[in-house]
Enzyme design. Sequence first.
Site, mmCIF file in Angstrom:
data_model
loop_
_atom_site.group_PDB
_atom_site.id
_atom_site.type_symbol
_atom_site.label_atom_id
_atom_site.label_comp_id
_atom_site.label_asym_id
_atom_site.label_seq_id
_atom_site.Cartn_x
_atom_site.Cartn_y
_atom_site.Cartn_z
ATOM 1 N N GLY A 10 -61.765 19.047 -16.206
ATOM 2 C CA GLY A 10 -60.342 19.336 -16.306
ATOM 3 C C GLY A 10 -59.568 18.203 -15.676
ATOM 4 O O GLY A 10 -60.111 17.438 -14.868
ATOM 5 N N HIS A 30 -57.599 25.363 -10.675
ATOM 6 C CA HIS A 30 -57.668 24.073 -9.976
ATOM 7 C C HIS A 30 -56.626 23.109 -10.550
ATOM 8 O O HIS A 30 -55.865 22.483 -9.807
ATOM 9 C CB HIS A 30 -59.081 23.493 -10.127
ATOM 10 C CG HIS A 30 -59.252 22.138 -9.530
ATOM 11 N ND1 HIS A 30 -59.951 21.931 -8.368
ATOM 12 C CD2 HIS A 30 -58.830 20.914 -9.934
ATOM 13 C CE1 HIS A 30 -59.946 20.628 -8.085
ATOM 14 N NE2 HIS A 30 -59.274 19.995 -9.026
ATOM 15 N N GLU A 31 -56.589 22.990 -11.875
ATOM 16 C CA GLU A 31 -55.659 22.060 -12.514
ATOM 17 C C GLU A 31 -54.216 22.524 -12.368
ATOM 18 O O GLU A 31 -53.310 21.708 -12.156
ATOM 19 C CB GLU A 31 -56.017 21.851 -13.987
ATOM 20 C CG GLU A 31 -57.415 21.306 -14.236
ATOM 21 C CD GLU A 31 -57.778 20.074 -13.433
ATOM 22 O OE1 GLU A 31 -56.876 19.304 -13.023
ATOM 23 O OE2 GLU A 31 -58.984 19.862 -13.190
ATOM 24 N N GLN A 51 -52.376 13.756 -11.951
ATOM 25 C CA GLN A 51 -53.508 12.932 -11.527
ATOM 26 C C GLN A 51 -53.486 11.539 -12.139
ATOM 27 O O GLN A 51 -54.207 10.659 -11.686
ATOM 28 C CB GLN A 51 -54.829 13.621 -11.861
ATOM 29 C CG GLN A 51 -55.067 14.870 -11.029
ATOM 30 C CD GLN A 51 -56.388 15.485 -11.366
ATOM 31 O OE1 GLN A 51 -56.481 16.298 -12.280
ATOM 32 N NE2 GLN A 51 -57.420 15.083 -10.641
ATOM 33 N N CYS A 80 -62.928 17.089 -7.241
ATOM 34 C CA CYS A 80 -61.680 16.660 -7.850
ATOM 35 C C CYS A 80 -61.721 15.163 -8.103
ATOM 36 O O CYS A 80 -62.153 14.401 -7.228
ATOM 37 C CB CYS A 80 -60.509 17.009 -6.926
ATOM 38 S SG CYS A 80 -58.889 16.610 -7.617
ATOM 39 N N LEU A 81 -61.284 14.758 -9.277
ATOM 40 C CA LEU A 81 -61.253 13.338 -9.611
ATOM 41 C C LEU A 81 -60.332 12.566 -8.670
ATOM 42 O O LEU A 81 -60.526 11.370 -8.466
ATOM 43 C CB LEU A 81 -60.798 13.151 -11.064
ATOM 44 C CG LEU A 81 -61.691 13.794 -12.120
ATOM 45 C CD1 LEU A 81 -61.049 13.688 -13.504
ATOM 46 C CD2 LEU A 81 -63.081 13.170 -12.119
ATOM 47 N N HIS A 126 -52.499 21.393 -9.279
ATOM 48 C CA HIS A 126 -51.937 20.035 -9.305
ATOM 49 C C HIS A 126 -50.482 20.033 -9.773
ATOM 50 O O HIS A 126 -49.711 19.149 -9.400
ATOM 51 C CB HIS A 126 -52.762 19.118 -10.223
ATOM 52 C CG HIS A 126 -54.048 18.660 -9.631
ATOM 53 N ND1 HIS A 126 -54.118 17.913 -8.471
ATOM 54 C CD2 HIS A 126 -55.326 18.819 -10.049
ATOM 55 C CE1 HIS A 126 -55.384 17.639 -8.199
ATOM 56 N NE2 HIS A 126 -56.137 18.188 -9.139
#
Length: 177
Positions: free
Chosen positions: A48, A143-144, A53, A101-102, A147
Site C-alpha cells: 500500500g 495504515h494508508e 508518501q 512502512c516505506l 497517512h
Amino acid sequence: MAEVLQISQLGNPVLRQIAQPVDNLHSSEMQRLIDRLMATLVQSNGVGIAAPQVAASVQLLIVASRPNPRYPNAPQMEPTVMVNPRLISHDEAQVKDWEGCLSIPGIRGLVPRYKEIEVEYFDRDGNPHRRVLTDFVARIFQHEADHLVGKVFLDRLESTHDIITDQEYLTRVLNQP
C-alpha cells in the site's frame, strides 16, 4: 512504465500534514500522479502507499496486497486506487500485527487495528465504491488512511517494546533465513 517517485521519509513535514481532498481527479496531473504512485508502490515492494508518501498532500491511496519480499504471506489482490477514502464503520475487535512502512525503512511495529472495516472511496475514473475489508487488507487501508491525517504506524504503538528491525521480523517472526 510511469516514473518512480522518491518516498518521503519520517521527519519530512509532508508526512504530518492533513491531506486535502482530491477535486481534480480527471486532470492529467492527477491521473499521472496515480500512475507514478502505482509504479513507486510496485518498485518498492509495498502492499500500500498514500500520496503524502511521495510529497503529494492529497487524499489518494492504493491498497495492493500481494506476496513480496517485505510481506511474503500477504494475500493476493488487484491493486485498488482509492480517492478521497473514508472509513464508514468498523467492528469492535482489534488485532495486533506487524506493520512496516516505506517511509520508515528498517523497522516494524506491532500495531492494533480493526479486523473488519467498511470504507467508501472513488476509483480513478470517479466511480463511487463502498466495500467491507477484513484482516490484512483492512490493516493496509487503515495504515494508508493514517497517512492522510498526518499519522504513521509508530503513533499507534502501545509500547516501544513493540518495535523490531526488519531483519529480526524476517528471521524470527516469519522464520525465514
